[in-house]
Design an enzyme around this catalytic site. Structure first.
Site, mmCIF file in Angstrom:
data_model
loop_
_atom_site.group_PDB
_atom_site.id
_atom_site.type_symbol
_atom_site.label_atom_id
_atom_site.label_comp_id
_atom_site.label_asym_id
_atom_site.label_seq_id
_atom_site.Cartn_x
_atom_site.Cartn_y
_atom_site.Cartn_z
ATOM 1 N N ASP A 118 0.881 -1.167 0.000
ATOM 2 C CA ASP A 118 0.000 0.000 0.000
ATOM 3 C C ASP A 118 0.913 1.210 0.000
ATOM 4 O OD1 ASP A 118 -1.657 2.158 0.534
ATOM 5 O OD2 ASP A 118 -2.943 1.040 1.910
ATOM 6 N N HIS A 119 0.987 1.904 -1.128
ATOM 7 C CA HIS A 119 2.002 2.955 -1.257
ATOM 8 C C HIS A 119 1.824 4.082 -0.252
ATOM 9 C CE1 HIS A 119 -1.186 4.885 -3.709
ATOM 10 N NE2 HIS A 119 -0.597 6.008 -3.382
ATOM 11 N N HIS B 78 -6.159 2.243 2.094
ATOM 12 C CA HIS B 78 -5.407 3.403 2.561
ATOM 13 C C HIS B 78 -5.902 3.924 3.905
ATOM 14 C CE1 HIS B 78 -3.554 3.341 -1.254
ATOM 15 N NE2 HIS B 78 -4.380 4.105 -1.909
#
Length: 500
Positions: free
Chosen positions: A189-190, A252
Site C-alpha cells: 500500500d504505497h 489506505h
C-alpha cells in the site's frame, strides 16, 4: 518502520515485474529503482526483467522507460548512473497464462544468477490487474520459482486491491499460501511509504508531550481525509467496480486509522510487533450492522464542475444507472480503553477542491473558559494535523491573545514542513517500499490477517447499502462534497476541517 534507511543497501537480486508495459512500471517502479541506484542503495548487480504480453524488444522497452520515467522521476534520468542502470534492464514477452513463458523466465533467472552473482535472490512484483494475480502465482509455483536456489530468497509483492470483498480476499490469500509462505508475501500500500505516515509513530512514541494526551481523556475526535481534485480520469470501468469505499477506505484509510490508534508495539518496532498492534485496532473497531449503515455513512457523487469537467455519470465506462459513490464520509468507533467514546471520522472523494491527505487530531476544549461573557470565550479547539500530501508536515493549532487592549483570542498555527526543515525532496513512497522488500523488512506491508479483518468491517457496510438502497447525494465538482456530509458531522456539534 523507524529504522534508518540510509544504513541499508539491498542484496543483489533479480526483480521481475509482471505487467511491465503498464503505467505503474514506467511512472513509479523504474524511477524508484533508479533513484535507489543513484543514491547507492540498490546493489550494482541487481537486474530488472519486464514480463508482459506485448511484442517489445529490450531496446524499445528501455527507450520507453527513459521517455516516461524522465517525466516522473524526482532525479534526472540522464545522469551518470542511468546507462549502467538501464543496461541491466531487459524484457520477456509472454502472456500470464502461458506456462512456457515461466519456463523461459526460470532459465533466464538461472543465467542471471550465474553471470551477475545475484545468489538466487528474486523479487516478483505483480504490477498487473487483480484478475491476473491467481494465474501468475500458480504458474510461478508450477515452474518451481517460489523457492530460490543457492540459499537465496524469493519474495512477491502484490499490489492493491487485495480482493474485492471478504470472500475474494480469503480466496486470494489461500491461493498465495498454496505457493508462498506468508513471510515471502509483501502486500503493498504505497500510502505507508509516505514520509509523514512513517513519521506518525515517531511523533507519538518518541515525544513525551504527545503520547500522554493520545487518548479519550484529552481527544474529542479524529478526522482522516483523503481528497482528490481529479475525477476518475478514464478509469470509469474500474471505478464502477470499486467506488470510494474499495478504492480508498478499505486499504489506505483503514491503514491510517490503525496507525493513528494503535498501542505502543511490545518489544520495540519490529515488523510483526507493529503489525500485531495494527490488527488489534481493526479488531477493536465496532462492527457496523447492515441496518445501521445510513447512520454512520454518507455517500456522494460529483456532478459537472466548473469549466469542462464532466459529471461522473458522463465519464467513459460509467453506467447510466450507476449507484457508485465518488465521495464517502464515515464514522467508526474503536471499543478499546484508550479510544472509547472518541469517534473517528473518515472522508474521501474525487473532484474536491484540492488534492490533500491529512490526519487531524482534535482535542477537547479547556474545561473552564475564563471571562465567559467576553471576547476571550471565543476560543477554538486545539488541533494537531499530520499532512501526508502535499507539503508533508505537521501543524499544531492553539489559541493566543491578539495584541492590543480588546483581549481577543485567535487561533494560531505552528507549522513544521519536511522540505524546509531537512532540505531537498523526500524519497518517493515506492523507493522506501521497494528497498524494504529487498532487505526483508515487512513492517510497512499488510499481513493476511490485517487484510481479512479490514474486509470483515467493510463487507457489512457494502451489503447494507445494497439492502437499504442507500442514497447517493449529488455534489458539484470542485466543492467539498454533499451538504449531507456536513450535516452528518455537524449533528454532533463538530465540523470538517478545511484543507488547503
Amino acid at each position: 518502520m523507524l529504522r534508518n534507511t540510509t544504513a541499508r543497501i539491498s542484496d543483489p537480486c533479480t526483480i521481475v515485474i509482471f505487467g511491465a508495459t503498464g503505467d505503474l512500471t514506467r511512472r513509479k517502479l523504474v524511477p524508484a529503482l533508479y533513484n535507489l541506484r543513484r543514491e547507492g542503495l540498490l546493489d550494482t548487480n541487481t537486474t530488472i526483467l519486464g514480463f508482459a504480453r506485448r511484442e517489445w524488444s529490450d531496446d524499445y522497452f528501455r527507450t520507453l522507460l527513459f521517455d516516461e520515467g524522465s517525466k516522473h522521476s524526482r532525479a534526472r534520468l540522464d545522469g551518470g548512473s542511468w546507462p549502467e542502470f538501464i543496461g541491466r534492464v531487459s524484457y520477456i514477452r509472454s502472456t500470464f497464462e502461458d506456462t512456457e513463458g515461466y519456463t523461459a523466465l526460470a532459465e533466464r533467472l538461472d543465467a542471471i544468477d550465474a553471470e551477475q552473482g545475484t545468489s538466487g535472490n528474486r523479487l516478483f512484483y505483480l504490477a498487473t490487474p487483480p484478475e491476473s494475480y491467481e494465474d501468475i502465482i500458480k504458474n510461478l509455483g508450477a515452474a518451481g520459482l517460489a523457492n530460490s536456489p543457492n540459499n537465496g530468497w524469493t519474495r512477491i509483492i502484490v499490489e492493491k486491491p487485495f480482493g474485492h470483498d471478504l470472500e475474494s480476499a480469503l480466496h486470494l490469500n489461500k491461493v498465495v499460501h498454496e505457493v508462498f509462505e506468508e513471510r515471502q508475501v509483501y502486500r503493498i500500500d504505497h500510502y505507508l511509504g509516505k514520509e509523514t505516515v512513517q513519521n506518525l509513530l515517531v511523533l507519538r512514541f518518541a515525544n513525551g508531550i504527545f503520547e500522554p494526551l493520545w487518548n479519550r481523556r484529552y481527544i474529542d475526535h479524529v478526522q482522516i481525509t483523503v481528497a482528490e481534485s481529479i475525477g476518475v480520469e478514464g478509469r470509469g470501468g474500474y471505478y464502477e467496480q470499486a467506488g470510494a469505499i474499495r478504492d480508498m477506505v478499505q486499504n489506505h484509510m483503514m491503514q491510517l486509522l490503525s496507525l493513528t490508534a494503535m498501542e505502543p508495539p511490545v518489544g520495540g518496532a519490529s515488523a510483526d510487533a507493529v503489525r500485531d498492534e495494527k490488527v488489534k485496532v481493526l479488531r477493536a473497531v465496532r462492527p457496523v450492522a447492515p441496518t445501521d449503515v445510513n447512520k454512520i455513512s454518507v455517500r456522494g457523487r460529483y456532478s459537472a464542475g466548473p469549466g469542462s469537467a464532466p459529471a461522473y455519470l458522463d465519464e467513459t465506462g460509467v453506467q447510466p444507472n450507476s449507484s457508485t459513490e465518488t465521495y464517502l464520509a464515515m464514522r467508526f468507533e474503536i471499543e478499546s480503553w484508550r479510544w472509547a467514546g472518541v469517534p473517528f471520522y473518515l472522508r474521501t472523494g474525487k473532484r474536491l477542491p484540492v488534492r490533500a491527505s491529512e490526519i487531524t487530531v482534535v482535542f477537547k476544549s479547556a474545561p473552564l473558559l475564563l471571562f465567559q461573557d467576553g471576547p476571550m470565550s471565543r476560543s477554538a479547539p486545539n488541533e494537531l494535523s499530520i499532512r501526508i500530501q502535499p507539503n508533508e508536515g505537521i501543524a499544531l493549532r492553539f489559541n493566543s491573545k491578539v495584541p492590543g487592549q480588546a483581549g481577543d483570542i485567535r487561533p494560531v498555527t505552528m507549522n513544521f514542513n519536511y522540505v524546509d526543515a531537512f532540505g531537498g525532496e523526500s524519497p518517493e513512497a515506492y523507493e522506501r517500499l521497494l528497498l524494504d522488500a529487498m532487505t526483508g523488512d515487512t513492517t510497512l506491508f499488510t499481513r493476511s490477517d490485517e487484510v481479512e479483518t479490514s474486509w470483515s468491517l467493510i463487507n457489512p457496510i457494502i451489503e447494507g447499502w445494497k439492502t437499504l438502497g442507500s442514497p447517493i447525494h449529488e455534489y458539484v465538482g470542485g466543492s467539498w462534497g454533499p451538504d449531507a456530509s456536513h450535516e452528518f458531522i455537524g449533528s454532533s456539534g463538530r465540523s470538517w476541517r478545511r484543507l488547503s
